[in-house]
Design a protein around this motif. Sequence first.
Motif, PDB file in Angstrom:
ATOM      1  N   GLN A   1      -6.055  64.808  12.769  1.00 33.88           N
ATOM      2  CA  GLN A   1      -6.631  65.859  11.924  1.00 33.88           C
ATOM      3  C   GLN A   1      -5.675  67.044  11.801  1.00 33.88           C
ATOM      4  OE1 GLN A   1     -10.246  67.728  13.382  1.00 33.88           O
ATOM      5  NE2 GLN A   1     -11.152  67.462  11.384  1.00 33.88           N
TER       6      GLN A   1
ATOM      7  N   LEU B   1     -18.865  64.846   9.328  1.00 32.43           N
ATOM      8  CA  LEU B   1     -19.226  64.971   7.908  1.00 32.43           C
ATOM      9  C   LEU B   1     -18.118  64.444   6.996  1.00 32.43           C
ATOM     10  CD1 LEU B   1     -20.907  68.488   7.725  1.00 32.43           C
ATOM     11  CD2 LEU B   1     -22.004  66.262   7.863  1.00 32.43           C
ATOM     12  N   ASP B   2     -16.905  64.397   7.525  1.00 33.26           N
ATOM     13  CA  ASP B   2     -15.778  63.914   6.712  1.00 33.26           C
ATOM     14  C   ASP B   2     -15.960  62.451   6.319  1.00 33.26           C
ATOM     15  OD1 ASP B   2     -14.539  66.352   6.815  1.00 33.26           O
ATOM     16  OD2 ASP B   2     -13.507  65.900   8.678  1.00 33.26           O
TER      17      ASP B   2
ATOM     18  N   PHE C   1     -26.707  65.856   8.404  1.00 23.27           N
ATOM     19  CA  PHE C   1     -26.944  66.336   9.769  1.00 23.27           C
ATOM     20  C   PHE C   1     -26.099  67.586  10.016  1.00 23.27           C
ATOM     21  CE2 PHE C   1     -23.963  62.669  10.233  1.00 23.27           C
ATOM     22  CZ  PHE C   1     -22.836  63.357  10.660  1.00 23.27           C
ATOM     23  N   ALA C   2     -26.666  68.510  10.758  1.00 26.58           N
ATOM     24  CA  ALA C   2     -25.960  69.770  11.016  1.00 26.58           C
ATOM     25  C   ALA C   2     -25.794  70.023  12.509  1.00 26.58           C
ATOM     26  CB  ALA C   2     -26.710  70.926  10.377  1.00 26.58           C
ATOM     27  N   VAL C   3     -26.762  69.590  13.283  1.00 27.36           N
ATOM     28  CA  VAL C   3     -26.700  69.824  14.733  1.00 27.36           C
ATOM     29  C   VAL C   3     -27.018  68.522  15.469  1.00 27.36           C
ATOM     30  CG1 VAL C   3     -27.280  72.286  14.679  1.00 27.36           C
ATOM     31  CG2 VAL C   3     -29.110  70.602  14.694  1.00 27.36           C
ATOM     32  N   ILE C   4     -26.861  68.551  16.784  1.00 25.00           N
ATOM     33  CA  ILE C   4     -27.141  67.340  17.562  1.00 25.00           C
ATOM     34  C   ILE C   4     -28.636  66.994  17.471  1.00 25.00           C
ATOM     35  CG2 ILE C   4     -25.191  67.436  19.166  1.00 25.00           C
ATOM     36  CD1 ILE C   4     -27.065  68.845  21.159  1.00 25.00           C
TER      37      ILE C   4
ATOM     38  N   SER D   1     -24.119  62.856  14.182  1.00 26.31           N
ATOM     39  CA  SER D   1     -22.858  63.549  14.481  1.00 26.31           C
ATOM     40  C   SER D   1     -22.227  62.890  15.700  1.00 26.31           C
ATOM     41  CB  SER D   1     -23.117  65.032  14.747  1.00 26.31           C
ATOM     42  OG  SER D   1     -23.826  65.176  15.952  1.00 26.31           O
TER      43      SER D   1
ATOM     44  N   GLN E   1     -21.228  64.275  18.280  1.00 29.95           N
ATOM     45  CA  GLN E   1     -21.802  64.848  19.509  1.00 29.95           C
ATOM     46  C   GLN E   1     -23.129  64.163  19.842  1.00 29.95           C
ATOM     47  OE1 GLN E   1     -20.814  66.637  16.856  1.00 29.95           O
ATOM     48  NE2 GLN E   1     -19.484  68.313  17.492  1.00 29.95           N
TER      49      GLN E   1
ATOM     50  N   ILE F   1     -20.430  75.980  17.286  1.00 27.17           N
ATOM     51  CA  ILE F   1     -19.632  75.024  16.502  1.00 27.17           C
ATOM     52  C   ILE F   1     -19.426  73.724  17.284  1.00 27.17           C
ATOM     53  CG2 ILE F   1     -17.308  74.596  15.569  1.00 27.17           C
ATOM     54  CD1 ILE F   1     -17.182  77.405  14.658  1.00 27.17           C
TER      55      ILE F   1
ATOM     56  N   ALA G   1     -22.191  71.533  16.528  1.00 30.78           N
ATOM     57  CA  ALA G   1     -22.622  71.503  15.119  1.00 30.78           C
ATOM     58  C   ALA G   1     -21.667  70.652  14.287  1.00 30.78           C
ATOM     59  CB  ALA G   1     -22.651  72.924  14.562  1.00 30.78           C
ATOM     60  N   SER G   2     -22.123  70.267  13.105  1.00 27.59           N
ATOM     61  CA  SER G   2     -21.288  69.471  12.200  1.00 27.59           C
ATOM     62  C   SER G   2     -20.927  70.303  10.983  1.00 27.59           C
ATOM     63  CB  SER G   2     -22.050  68.225  11.756  1.00 27.59           C
ATOM     64  OG  SER G   2     -22.297  67.408  12.864  1.00 27.59           O
TER      65      SER G   2
ATOM     66  N   SER H   1     -14.627  69.563   8.203  1.00 29.12           N
ATOM     67  CA  SER H   1     -13.387  70.001   8.865  1.00 29.12           C
ATOM     68  C   SER H   1     -12.361  70.560   7.890  1.00 29.12           C
ATOM     69  CB  SER H   1     -12.781  68.848   9.649  1.00 29.12           C
ATOM     70  OG  SER H   1     -12.316  67.858   8.764  1.00 29.12           O
ATOM     71  N   LYS H   2     -12.357  70.068   6.672  1.00 29.88           N
ATOM     72  CA  LYS H   2     -11.367  70.543   5.693  1.00 29.88           C
ATOM     73  C   LYS H   2     -11.630  71.994   5.292  1.00 29.88           C
ATOM     74  CE  LYS H   2      -8.649  67.013   4.451  1.00 29.88           C
ATOM     75  NZ  LYS H   2      -7.213  67.042   4.197  1.00 29.88           N
TER      76      LYS H   2
END
Lengths: 386, 287
Positions: A92, A118-119, A134-137, A196, A198, B84, B87-88, B91-92
């Motif tokens: 990355q 998310l990528d 999804f945003a959090v675990i 995610s 995580q 962070i 969280a998701s 990344s770009k």
Amino acid sequence: MIQHAIFLALRYIRSTKGTTSLLVFGLSIAVYLPLFSYFAVDAVQEKLVERGLESPILVGYKGDQFDLTMNALYFRGTVRDSIKMNVHEELQARGDGISVPLNIHHTASKSPIVATTLDYFAARDLRVAEGRNFAVIGEVVAGSRVAQDFHLAVGDSIRSDVTNLYNIAGAYPMTLKVVGILSAHQNEDDRAFFVSIQTGWALDGLLHGHEKVTKENVLNPQAKEGENLEATAAIFLFPEITDENRNTFHMHGISSQMPIDSVLFFPDHQKSHDQVLGEMELASLHHAIRPHKVVQNILSIVFAIQTALHAYFAVLCLATVSFLGLIFSLRYRLREEEFVLMERIGGAKNIILVMLCTELGIILIASVLVSAMLSWVSLSVLQMLI
Amino acid sequence: MLWLIYLSCTSVEKTEELRSLKSIASLSFPAWFLSQSIVPELEQSCLLPAGEDALHWNPAPEVIASLGEHDVIVGMGKGYESWIQTASLPSKKLISLNDKLASIPLKGQTHSHGSGGTHQHHGMNPYVWLDPKQYDAQIFTLQTVILSFPEQDDAVIQERVSVVHEQLVTLSEQLMTYKEKLSSFVIAADSQRFAYLEKALELDIHAFDFPAEIEFRTKHLQDFMGWYQPETSVLMIWSYHPSAEIIQKFPNSVRHLYFDTLVQPAENGTYDYIQQFNQNLTRLSEL
């Protein structure tokens, strides 16, 4: 005159429904098998190659390329050894492509749970049809097919499957909240749950939340303030990540050292593609593979099987045609008296021939139609399965 | 087969989408200041509510999900915006300004402040911006990101960056003028937040693990007294305004200095790094 021959042929077919149906069925199967195998191999090839080409570089622990590809691209099977998250972080940090970590070894109701970032959605061009990503675990996004199969809607919950029944010290199943449903993409992504990376570690037990560690539930209650309290194995681990306990979830270790199954790398240009492949050659523990090469290897086996099948079907067709010839010659003999009578009452020989050809033609056309229909239905089923 | 050969010959290169920069979300105030200094005409927002500690504050999942709508998400990194880590975010779009700078590790200490309750700090010290020189390096990181977007006026952005750069260089130079003065003290601080200041000024600051004033207990004073050397001039640096009541608890010879850690807006409600750092320098001059 020909109209009369056709009329007689149709009348005859109507009067021998049973034997004609049997003939049509036998001939249909003989046509269906090579027809279906040809289109089925083409469909499988298209699907496999498409997915392979959409995944330029796959990085995983050195070893079986087939397992790695099947796991990362088709969510089937598991990889034997994991790599560290820092492999993804280094890719990355290059800044010339999209690096996507993958952890695919958990399931929910036997459907794969893909732990990623998310990528992955951006790289695969996946869109959320309902809800959000999804945003959090503790949050999960369901593929369209899996959502349909389990009648899932945004706000529902799913439970991960037990990974090892006999390991009571292992990770427990967790309840995950569905926050989004993907639109249909007609590929493996439709049949998976996405969480995610995580959350994937939480499913592994590497990231967890538990009741507060106090002097009442520790192995060393004599510890003074500031000293480390050693929790017992009986401490209550949260089986669900909620808004209330989310902040208590923590990792024992640093994220760069956490395990992942593989990394998908989508280079921005050919140069970075070649550079990554070259650099990974020097790595001692992991390697980079080109999934479409692996897929082509798999397909070469499929092609070999297809060639053998074609030969088999050619023999089968030959046998069917021979049987058909035999059946028709027998039918002709059985109906010899009928044809003699037709001649006596004024029927020309060529009319009898036209009548017989019409009968054969109707049976052949019906067989081709039935086999085409069977092939279409089978291919539709196959499209859903692959 | 032909289809297979055609697809195999297709290049891996993808058509680059035309990116546009319309909005920037900052995850904390130091990041917001740099961002709005470079491109004030864009839609700018700071996610962290005033009064919250970025180390322990957690936004709602819906808020995190909506961050993806912004073109750039700027955070300070090094674990400062700790949420962070679980969280998701795309990344770009996420830029961590601290990540390329040399790190100072945090010592594990259990304490309590803000809405986070009792907790322990681990990892790297994120308070890089307390050294204006380091903060200056971060504006160039952000400038590179912003200029990577097409349709940006390079000359205007570079001019704005150079203005902030000059201000930060001046702040750094002014700070260094206090090096000799501060060297005459034996210095302690209420927390590890001043590690980069310590490094910039080449000082030795003893970091305690004191909580917010309301939770300051006798045991914390005992910790201090255990370290305190009566025959030396001691300077105690606070990350908040210590009240007269708390100052009275310390020996009279101890000098107290409030040094704004620049994580929150000033009392007037606006965040201005330059102005707030200048106030810190004024406090130093009053020592």
